[in-house]
Each structure stands twice: as structure tokens, then as C-alpha cells.
Design an enzyme around this catalytic site. Structure first.
Site, PDB file in Angstrom:
ATOM      1  N   ASN A   1       5.849   0.833  -6.567  1.00 22.43           N
ATOM      2  CA  ASN A   1       5.235   1.752  -5.610  1.00 22.43           C
ATOM      3  C   ASN A   1       5.291   3.177  -6.165  1.00 22.43           C
ATOM      4  OD1 ASN A   1       4.579   2.927  -2.783  1.00 22.43           O
ATOM      5  ND2 ASN A   1       4.661   0.721  -2.438  1.00 22.43           N
TER       6      ASN A   1
ATOM      7  N   PRO B   1       0.824  -1.212   0.000  1.00 21.63           N
ATOM      8  CA  PRO B   1       0.000   0.000   0.000  1.00 21.63           C
ATOM      9  C   PRO B   1       0.854   1.256   0.000  1.00 21.63           C
ATOM     10  CG  PRO B   1      -0.903  -1.589   1.523  1.00 21.63           C
ATOM     11  CD  PRO B   1       0.402  -2.164   1.041  1.00 21.63           C
ATOM     12  N   CYS B   2       0.496   2.198  -0.877  1.00 21.27           N
ATOM     13  CA  CYS B   2       1.347   3.367  -1.103  1.00 21.27           C
ATOM     14  C   CYS B   2       0.687   4.680  -0.708  1.00 21.27           C
ATOM     15  CB  CYS B   2       1.742   3.431  -2.585  1.00 21.27           C
ATOM     16  SG  CYS B   2       0.321   3.495  -3.712  1.00 21.27           S
ATOM     17  N   GLN B   3      -0.518   4.637  -0.104  1.00 28.20           N
ATOM     18  CA  GLN B   3      -1.243   5.872   0.161  1.00 28.20           C
ATOM     19  C   GLN B   3      -0.446   6.836   1.042  1.00 28.20           C
ATOM     20  OE1 GLN B   3      -2.428   2.821   0.333  1.00 28.20           O
ATOM     21  NE2 GLN B   3      -4.511   2.675  -0.469  1.00 28.20           N
TER      22      GLN B   3
ATOM     23  N   PHE C   1       2.653   7.345   1.179  1.00 24.31           N
ATOM     24  CA  PHE C   1       3.820   7.938   0.517  1.00 24.31           C
ATOM     25  C   PHE C   1       3.437   8.827  -0.668  1.00 24.31           C
ATOM     26  CE2 PHE C   1       5.338   3.671   1.981  1.00 24.31           C
ATOM     27  CZ  PHE C   1       6.131   4.131   3.022  1.00 24.31           C
TER      28      PHE C   1
END
Length: 211
Positions: free
Chosen positions: A137, A94-96, A98
Site C-alpha cells: 500500500n 485501495p489506497c486512494q 491514504f
């Protein structure tokens, strides 16, 4: 608790085997299949995503669980693998936390607990010891200390690691989107593909689907 997946039939020894972490509905799995891999395992916590994944990839063993609740040893046992036999471990944690949208282009720090899930990707590298790894990502992940520690640990484990910020439009995707892609290999560097100078437009992509 992880949902107990079913056992699979015996494989040919010459098959390139892959596992997809944070698999979502199976988009990365599709790409791996198109690249010649047989994706034998996937991990995803969201139930609706798992239901969609199973319809798209019915032959893959799927763990519907928080990855933090799964032990790599259980994955090896279920997939009938030994450490070092897996050819590719891939995933997009999950990249939210960053993303530039959330961090306002890096102007504020976001302590999103999902940011630590890259260490669970690392835990699976340590537990499965795949021959190659691929992680995708958002670009801003590369600026964090977590990512620097992540890369250092991979190198300590013996992987040759390289990462780049790529525009997916240069690789046959009808969308301008910058992504961080990390590749690593235990027996040598994994080469990035050459850029495709001919851009695929949305119109062209839709026409291909319709035909």
C-alpha cells in the site's frame, strides 16, 4: 452478488498456493507466479480489470465482485481448500484515501469508505488462515490507527508481522516509487529480500522487452 467462478482441476500437494485480493489486471499475480506460487484465486470488483485479468491468467478462478459481498468460506469451498492450507494471501487494498496527493501530505483527513477495506483483507486472513501474508500500500497508511489495529489483530492471530517503507527501484523496478510492504508468517518471520544495488532504467527495461 459474486459471480460464480468455475471449479478447477486437482492440484499437486507440493505446489505453493496463493490468492490475490484486490487483484486489478493481475500485476501482483504475475509477480507471485514469478516467485514460484500458483495463484488459484483472485478477487476484483472492476469488470474491465477482471476481463483483462482473465486474459493474462486464464487458469485462475476469479470472483468479479465487491470483496465485502464474498465470504471466505465460499472461497475455501470453491478452491477445495481447508483453513490453513493456503500458502500465501496477498493483495493491495485501495489506497486512494491514504495517498499524500489526496491528504495533502497528511494535512487533512479523508473519510474515504475504501479506507476500511483493509479490514476485509483481515477478514480473509481470519477466514482462510494462510501460512503467510503480504500486503502492499502507500506509505502513509502506516501512520493511521486503522493500520495499527490491523497489525495488532494479525499478531493476536499468531502472525509474526513486519512492515517496511521500500523504494521499488531497489528491487528491479524501473521506477522510483515508495511503497509500504507488510509481510507476516504463522510459523516464523518472512524475510524481506536484499536490495539490488544495480538500478534498472526504463531504457534497459524496454530493451529487454524488445528482445
Amino acid at each position: 452478488m459474486a459471480t460464480a467462478p468455475s471449479q478447477k482441476k486437482a492440484r499437486r500437494v507440493d505446489t505453493l498456493l496463493a490468492v490475490d485480493l484486490f487483484s486489478g489486471c493481475g500485476g501482483l499475480t504475475l509477480g507471485l507466479k514469478q516467485a514460484g506460487f500458483r495463484v488459484i484465486g483472485a478477487v476484483e470488483t472492476d469488470l474491465l480489470s477482471v476481463e483483462t485479468y482473465k486474459k493474462n491468467h486464464p487458469k485462475t478462478t476469479v470472483w468479479q465482485s465487491d470483496i465485502r459481498d464474498i465470504e471466505p468460506t465460499d472461497v475455501l469451498r470453491t478452491l477445495k481448500l481447508r483453513k490453513g492450507e493456503l500458502h500465501m494471501l496477498a493483495g493491495c487494498p485501495p489506497c486512494q484515501g491514504f495517498s499524500t496527493l489526496v491528504t495533502k501530505n497528511g494535512l487533512r483527513h479523508v473519510d474515504d469508505p475504501r479506507n476500511k477495506l483493509i479490514y476485509d483483507f483481515l477478514r480473509f486472513v481470519e477466514g482462510l488462515v494462510p501460512k503467510t501474508i503480504m500486503m502492499e500500500n502507500v506509505p502513509d497508511l502506516a501512520k493511521t490507527m486503522r493500520f495499527k489495529r490491523f497489525c495488532k489483530r494479525l499478531r493476536d492471530l499468531g502472525y509474526l508481522v513486519e512492515y517496511r517503507i521500500l523504494n521499488v527501484a531497489d528491487y528491479g523496478v524501473p521506477q522510483r516509487r515508495r511503497r509500504l510492504v507488510l509481510l507476516g508468517g504463522r510459523y516464523g518471520a518472512v524475510q524481506f529480500p536484499e536490495r539490488d544495488t544495480s538500478r534498472l532504467t526504463v531504457r534497459n527495461a524496454l530493451s529487454i522487452i524488445n528482445h
